[in-house]
Design an enzyme around this catalytic site. Structure first.
Site, PDB file in Angstrom:
ATOM      1  N   CYS A 179     -16.955  -8.287   5.674  1.00  0.00           N
ATOM      2  CA  CYS A 179     -17.059  -8.516   6.855  1.00  0.00           C
ATOM      3  C   CYS A 179     -17.308  -7.306   7.798  1.00  0.00           C
ATOM      4  CB  CYS A 179     -15.620  -9.350   7.599  1.00  0.00           C
ATOM      5  SG  CYS A 179     -14.428  -8.018   7.974  1.00  0.00           S
ATOM      6  N   ARG A 185      -1.634   6.463   9.720  1.00  0.00           N
ATOM      7  CA  ARG A 185      -1.791   5.922   8.396  1.00  0.00           C
ATOM      8  C   ARG A 185      -1.681   7.152   7.420  1.00  0.00           C
ATOM      9  NH1 ARG A 185      -4.171   0.694   8.001  1.00  0.00           N
ATOM     10  NH2 ARG A 185      -3.514  -0.372  10.106  1.00  0.00           N
ATOM     11  N   CYS A 244     -15.420  -3.009  -0.357  1.00  0.00           N
ATOM     12  CA  CYS A 244     -14.282  -3.296  -0.088  1.00  0.00           C
ATOM     13  C   CYS A 244     -13.484  -4.618  -0.943  1.00  0.00           C
ATOM     14  CB  CYS A 244     -14.183  -3.712   1.470  1.00  0.00           C
ATOM     15  SG  CYS A 244     -14.744  -5.441   1.878  1.00  0.00           S
ATOM     16  N   CYS A 276     -14.421  -1.804   6.000  1.00  0.00           N
ATOM     17  CA  CYS A 276     -13.024  -1.075   5.189  1.00  0.00           C
ATOM     18  C   CYS A 276     -13.816  -0.229   4.285  1.00  0.00           C
ATOM     19  CB  CYS A 276     -12.526  -2.175   4.640  1.00  0.00           C
ATOM     20  SG  CYS A 276     -11.535  -2.762   5.899  1.00  0.00           S
ATOM     21  N   LYS A 318      -4.029   0.747  15.024  1.00  0.00           N
ATOM     22  CA  LYS A 318      -3.828   1.933  13.909  1.00  0.00           C
ATOM     23  C   LYS A 318      -4.504   2.951  14.274  1.00  0.00           C
ATOM     24  CE  LYS A 318      -6.410  -1.132  11.386  1.00  0.00           C
ATOM     25  NZ  LYS A 318      -7.379  -1.714  10.472  1.00  0.00           N
ATOM     26  N   CYS A 343      -8.402 -10.978   0.868  1.00  0.00           N
ATOM     27  CA  CYS A 343      -8.596 -10.425   2.432  1.00  0.00           C
ATOM     28  C   CYS A 343      -8.685 -11.722   3.309  1.00  0.00           C
ATOM     29  CB  CYS A 343      -9.819  -9.664   2.669  1.00  0.00           C
ATOM     30  SG  CYS A 343      -9.853  -9.089   4.182  1.00  0.00           S
ATOM     31  N   ARG A 378       0.804  -1.219  -0.005  1.00  0.00           N
ATOM     32  CA  ARG A 378      -0.045  -0.010   0.121  1.00  0.00           C
ATOM     33  C   ARG A 378       0.976   1.033  -0.084  1.00  0.00           C
ATOM     34  NH1 ARG A 378      -3.926  -0.268   4.874  1.00  0.00           N
ATOM     35  NH2 ARG A 378      -5.048  -1.650   3.802  1.00  0.00           N
ATOM     36  N   LYS A 430      -5.834   6.888  12.560  1.00  0.00           N
ATOM     37  CA  LYS A 430      -6.222   7.294  11.029  1.00  0.00           C
ATOM     38  C   LYS A 430      -6.720   9.004  11.434  1.00  0.00           C
ATOM     39  CE  LYS A 430      -7.592   3.087   9.247  1.00  0.00           C
ATOM     40  NZ  LYS A 430      -8.899   2.231   8.570  1.00  0.00           N
TER      41      LYS A 430
HETATM   42 FE1  SRM Z   1      -9.214  -2.188   6.177  1.00  0.00          FE
HETATM   43  C1  SRM Z   1      -8.134  -4.710   7.867  1.00  0.00           C
HETATM   44  C2  SRM Z   1      -8.435  -3.437   3.273  1.00  0.00           C
HETATM   45  C3  SRM Z   1      -9.762   0.824   4.801  1.00  0.00           C
HETATM   46  C4  SRM Z   1     -11.049  -1.016   8.993  1.00  0.00           C
HETATM   47  N1  SRM Z   1      -8.494  -3.896   5.598  1.00  0.00           N
HETATM   48  C5  SRM Z   1      -7.907  -4.710   6.404  1.00  0.00           C
HETATM   49  C6  SRM Z   1      -7.105  -5.763   5.816  1.00  0.00           C
HETATM   50  C7  SRM Z   1      -5.537  -5.343   5.691  1.00  0.00           C
HETATM   51  C8  SRM Z   1      -7.194  -7.232   6.295  1.00  0.00           C
HETATM   52  C9  SRM Z   1      -6.087  -7.734   7.185  1.00  0.00           C
HETATM   53  O1  SRM Z   1      -5.981  -7.199   8.097  1.00  0.00           O
HETATM   54  O2  SRM Z   1      -5.592  -8.699   6.859  1.00  0.00           O
HETATM   55  C10 SRM Z   1      -7.772  -5.584   4.479  1.00  0.00           C
HETATM   56  C11 SRM Z   1      -7.060  -5.992   3.134  1.00  0.00           C
HETATM   57  C12 SRM Z   1      -7.820  -6.610   1.940  1.00  0.00           C
HETATM   58  C13 SRM Z   1      -6.940  -6.650   0.529  1.00  0.00           C
HETATM   59  O3  SRM Z   1      -6.866  -7.831   0.349  1.00  0.00           O
HETATM   60  O4  SRM Z   1      -6.511  -5.775   0.128  1.00  0.00           O
HETATM   61  C14 SRM Z   1      -8.324  -4.172   4.515  1.00  0.00           C
HETATM   62  N2  SRM Z   1      -9.043  -1.487   4.418  1.00  0.00           N
HETATM   63  C15 SRM Z   1      -9.056  -2.072   3.253  1.00  0.00           C
HETATM   64  C16 SRM Z   1      -8.873  -1.317   1.960  1.00  0.00           C
HETATM   65  C17 SRM Z   1      -7.936  -1.576   0.716  1.00  0.00           C
HETATM   66  C18 SRM Z   1     -10.348  -1.317   1.662  1.00  0.00           C
HETATM   67  C19 SRM Z   1     -10.640  -0.952   0.038  1.00  0.00           C
HETATM   68  O5  SRM Z   1     -11.338  -1.845  -0.557  1.00  0.00           O
HETATM   69  O6  SRM Z   1     -10.480   0.083  -0.334  1.00  0.00           O
HETATM   70  C20 SRM Z   1      -8.844   0.113   2.555  1.00  0.00           C
HETATM   71  C21 SRM Z   1      -7.499   0.522   2.601  1.00  0.00           C
HETATM   72  C22 SRM Z   1      -7.336   1.879   3.284  1.00  0.00           C
HETATM   73  C23 SRM Z   1      -5.910   2.469   3.068  1.00  0.00           C
HETATM   74  O7  SRM Z   1      -5.674   2.745   1.940  1.00  0.00           O
HETATM   75  O8  SRM Z   1      -5.266   2.638   4.148  1.00  0.00           O
HETATM   76  C24 SRM Z   1      -9.266  -0.109   4.086  1.00  0.00           C
HETATM   77  N3  SRM Z   1     -10.529  -0.300   6.712  1.00  0.00           N
HETATM   78  C25 SRM Z   1     -10.410   0.808   5.990  1.00  0.00           C
HETATM   79  C26 SRM Z   1     -11.448   1.470   6.319  1.00  0.00           C
HETATM   80  C27 SRM Z   1     -12.178   2.722   6.030  1.00  0.00           C
HETATM   81  C28 SRM Z   1     -11.309   3.947   6.389  1.00  0.00           C
HETATM   82  O9  SRM Z   1     -10.345   4.014   7.092  1.00  0.00           O
HETATM   83  O10 SRM Z   1     -11.860   5.208   6.199  1.00  0.00           O
HETATM   84  C29 SRM Z   1     -11.792   1.007   7.563  1.00  0.00           C
HETATM   85  C30 SRM Z   1     -12.888   1.454   8.692  1.00  0.00           C
HETATM   86  C31 SRM Z   1     -12.443   2.664   9.606  1.00  0.00           C
HETATM   87  C32 SRM Z   1     -11.829   2.351  10.671  1.00  0.00           C
HETATM   88  O11 SRM Z   1     -10.493   1.997  10.600  1.00  0.00           O
HETATM   89  O12 SRM Z   1     -12.328   2.114  11.785  1.00  0.00           O
HETATM   90  C33 SRM Z   1     -11.072  -0.361   7.768  1.00  0.00           C
HETATM   91  N4  SRM Z   1      -9.682  -2.911   8.105  1.00  0.00           N
HETATM   92  C34 SRM Z   1     -10.141  -2.284   9.016  1.00  0.00           C
HETATM   93  C35 SRM Z   1     -10.342  -3.019  10.052  1.00  0.00           C
HETATM   94  C36 SRM Z   1     -11.109  -2.861  11.503  1.00  0.00           C
HETATM   95  C37 SRM Z   1     -10.088  -2.023  12.463  1.00  0.00           C
HETATM   96  C38 SRM Z   1     -10.677  -2.008  13.824  1.00  0.00           C
HETATM   97  O13 SRM Z   1     -10.934  -1.008  14.309  1.00  0.00           O
HETATM   98  O14 SRM Z   1     -10.992  -3.092  14.379  1.00  0.00           O
HETATM   99  C39 SRM Z   1      -9.462  -4.241   9.972  1.00  0.00           C
HETATM  100  C40 SRM Z   1      -9.143  -5.375  10.652  1.00  0.00           C
HETATM  101  C41 SRM Z   1      -7.932  -5.057  11.649  1.00  0.00           C
HETATM  102  O15 SRM Z   1      -7.169  -4.032  11.763  1.00  0.00           O
HETATM  103  O16 SRM Z   1      -7.765  -5.998  12.640  1.00  0.00           O
HETATM  104  C42 SRM Z   1      -9.054  -3.975   8.548  1.00  0.00           C
HETATM  105 FE1  SF4 Z   2     -11.506  -7.529   4.401  1.00  0.00          FE
HETATM  106 FE2  SF4 Z   2     -13.606  -7.111   5.943  1.00  0.00          FE
HETATM  107 FE3  SF4 Z   2     -11.924  -4.986   5.307  1.00  0.00          FE
HETATM  108 FE4  SF4 Z   2     -13.689  -6.179   3.542  1.00  0.00          FE
HETATM  109  S1  SF4 Z   2     -14.111  -5.072   5.299  1.00  0.00           S
HETATM  110  S2  SF4 Z   2     -11.310  -5.550   3.206  1.00  0.00           S
HETATM  111  S3  SF4 Z   2     -13.621  -8.273   4.130  1.00  0.00           S
HETATM  112  S4  SF4 Z   2     -11.459  -6.627   6.443  1.00  0.00           S
END
Ligand code: SRM
Ligand code: SF4
Length: 557
Positions: free
Chosen positions: A477, A145, A432, A481, A209, A438, A76, A211
């Site tokens: 899930c 981030r 997402c 995201c 994390k 993922c 990323r 943000k």
């Molecule tokens: Fe996310 C984890 C993809 C934005 C909340 N997110 C992941 C992971 C890395 C899975 C993992 O932990 O192994 C996913 C990788 C999927 C893949 O194969 O690429 C993933 N997140 C994404 C992306 C690529 C979704 C997309 O389709 O665009 C976004 C990348 C953003 C970036 O450039 O940094 C992405 N993730 C978000 C957002 C939206 C935002 O930030 O505005 C959220 C919700 C906001 C927040 O953070 O509360 C988000 N991602 C999570 C979480 C839950 C965190 C938590 O508070 O528990 C996880 C799981 C974790 O961290 O344990 C996670």
């Molecule tokens: Fe993966 Fe869940 Fe984030 Fe979708 S919302 S990219 S399934 S961790």
């Protein structure tokens, strides 16, 4: 230092024992027997902007053949405010072609991810990025981030001034360790550890994390309240007065566990000067660093620290650490959260074209050669590229005399037709990544959303609602995201082919939606939508949005 060092989670121990994020990467990379890296390095590699993944579609086949999972890395980029130059676009295009699946994936946080990079290709990829002036440092892991900023420079004559805050915040919150340069770029090993002493992150980094986003009202395209720390620009009489600071936003939930919940950030107060704003931002992080939960990662985000200690406590602690009190928050209004598709001109006369990119996937397929088109645009050198949190891309800063050239390319590749002809609902939707990369996905995301939308479109047409700018978001899930809990309609994966349906969020990201139906399959989703859209068409009051209607008339019945 405040003591949140008891009952530490295993990740906390890994961070502290990592020699400032160096881990055992040298050994991991040399090991040719596996496509994976050492267990502790899997956690640490995130701080360097990468995740180890495997192709979930091929797990069974590999297991049958007694082969290890097909491991690869997702990488990323760090792009404050989502901006890259045409030269960087060309480099990115080539690197993606050589080392990854080739798809340029725009994320919901204004940046690009590449998937499917084999271990042997990781170093060459990062070196090539570095040569193009691009980095992946601190885009993942327990650290600040990618910092977001409203994408469209047409939004405000003050865009440049406000954008500079995003850059300053991003730089201020970078880690001090030299590990990235040593491991991936063959940099000199730092002998004098004092040079990398990190007063902010120390040796334990953040509990989870972190943000940060900046929104320039009236557009909330960054979904500012979904961030740990949101800054809302306050503009009066054409001048930037300062920022309202909002803390404790986050989207993640766990199915069936009320202790894990999505939350919109609460407004803490207002800062006027840049010095005060940066100081306040910094101290929000130090408080979370010192008081965030370090034993249970599920409740370690800032939102839980805010709810545990209360906003009044936060205000007092902020005043103590900053040496000044935050002023009372100033009024502001959000009126939209969308991208402005097509051509728009800013106050300086520069042109911006927003391209619709379904779920942020830039590739050449049977429908459109988007990747080839954007490469040709980049090769003209006549426009920068700006990614949006709605997973689209703007071709920007185009001089009036160069607009024609870009227009010709976009027309020739049918990009304009593609953008103009996409339905309103499709242009307002995000999904997402989910399967197949993922590891946390329970259901499909971006691979299914386009098909589902094709079945929703006729229902909207049936009720004459095809012009409605309803936001629909899908995740595989409950981690959220694609911020589904802040959408008018959210679909959150529970199992293969099954989604919880959430409704009643507002249009601009200031009210969360609520669970409406659990674990629906496609037929269930379409039946419910048919019912809801029919009711909306006949019972809405004074042009209210679908989200407001659902909140008033469905959820509160
Ligand atoms: Fe996310 C984890 C993809 C934005 C909340 N997110 C992941 C992971 C890395 C899975 C993992 O932990 O192994 C996913 C990788 C999927 C893949 O194969 O690429 C993933 N997140 C994404 C992306 C690529 C979704 C997309 O389709 O665009 C976004 C990348 C953003 C970036 O450039 O940094 C992405 N993730 C978000 C957002 C939206 C935002 O930030 O505005 C959220 C919700 C906001 C927040 O953070 O509360 C988000 N991602 C999570 C979480 C839950 C965190 C938590 O508070 O528990 C996880 C799981 C974790 O961290 O344990 C996670
Ligand atoms: Fe993966 Fe869940 Fe984030 Fe979708 S919302 S990219 S399934 S961790």
């Amino acid at each position: 230092m405040v003591n949140n060092n008891e009952n530490l989670s295993s990740t906390e121990r890994i961070k502290m024992a990592s020699d400032n994020l160096r881990g055992t990467f040298v050994e991991s990379l040399e090991n040719e027997i596996t496509g994976n890296i050492n267990e502790d390095d899997v956690a640490l590699v995130r701080f360097h902007g990468m995740y180890v993944q495997d192709d979930r579609d091929r797990r069974d086949e590999r297991a049958e053949k007694k082969l290890e999972r097909l491991y690869s890395f997702m990488i990323r980029l760090r792009l404050t405010g989502g901006v890259i130059t045409p030269e960087q676009w060309i480099a990115l295009h080539n690197i993606a072609g050589e080392n990854s699946t080739g798809v340029l994936k725009i994320t919901t946080r204004q940046t690009i991810q590449l998937h499917g990079i084999l271990k042997s290709k990781v170093k060459p990829t990062l070196k090539a990025f570095n040569q193009a002036g691009l980095t992946t440092i601190a885009t993942c892991g327990d650290i600040n981030r990618n910092v977001l900023c409203t994408s469209h420079p047409k939004q405000s004559p003050l865009h440049e001034e406000i954008f500079a805050y995003a850059t300053d915040i991003a730089n201020m919150l970078l880690p001090k360790t030299n590990a990235y340069y040593e491991i991936w770029l063959d940099g000199e090993k730092i002998a004098d550890k004092k040079l990398e002493e990190d007063t902010l992150y120390q040796n334990r980094y953040m509990p989870r994390k972190f943000k940060v986003a900046i929104a320039i009202p009236p557009n909330n395209d960054v979904d500012v309240l979904a961030n740990d720390l949101g800054l809302i620009a306050i503009i009066e009489n054409g001048k930037l007065q300062g920022f309202n600071l909002a803390i404790g936003g986050g989207m993640s939930a766990t199915h069936g566990n009320p202790d894990h919940y999505p939350r919109l950030a609460s407004i803490l107060g207002f800062t006027d000067t840049k010095e005060k704003t940066l100081k306040a931002v910094y101290e929000v992080l130090t408080i979370q660093r010192d008081y965030g939960n370090r034993s249970d990662r599920k409740v370690a985000r800032l939102k839980y620290t805010v709810d545990r200690l209360g906003l009044d406590w936060w205000k007092e602690e902020m005043a103590r650490r900053c040496g000044f009190e935050l002023e009372e928050a100033r009024p502001f209004t959000f009126t939209s959260r969308v991208d402005y598709y097509g051509w728009e001109q800013n106050h300086e006369g520069l042109w911006y074209y927003t391209v619709f990119v379904e779920n942020g996937r830039i590739l050449d397929d049977e429908d459109i050669s988007l990747k080839a088109a954007l490469l040709e645009v980049a090769e003209t050198g006549k426009g920068n590229f700006i990614f949006t949190c709605n997973q689209n891309v703007l071709i920007g800063d185009v001089k009036p005399e160069d607009k024609e050239v870009i227009q010709e390319i976009l027309e020739r590749y049918h990009v304009i037709e593609h953008t103009d002809n996409a339905s309103v609902i499709r242009k307002n939707s995000i999904a997402c990544v989910a399967l197949n990369t993922c590891p946390l996905a329970l259901a499909e995301g971006q691979r299914y959303m386009p098909t589902l939308l094709s079945k929703i479109e006729p229902i909207l047409e049936k009720y004459g609602l095809d012009g409605e700018e309803i936001t629909i978001r899908m995740t595989g899930c409950p981690n959220g995201c694609a911020r589904p809990f802040a959408a008018e309609i959210g679909f959150v994966g529970t199992a293969p082919g099954k989604y919880n349906m959430q409704i009643g969020g507002d249009r601009v990201g200031e009210r969360l939606n609520k669970l409406y139906r659990e674990s629906l399959d496609e037929e269930g989703i379409l039946t419910e939508l048919d019912h809801l859209f029919g009711k909306f068409a006949s019972e809405r009051i004074n042009g209210e949005t679908f989200g407001d209607f659902a909140y008033r008339s469905v959820l509160n019945q």
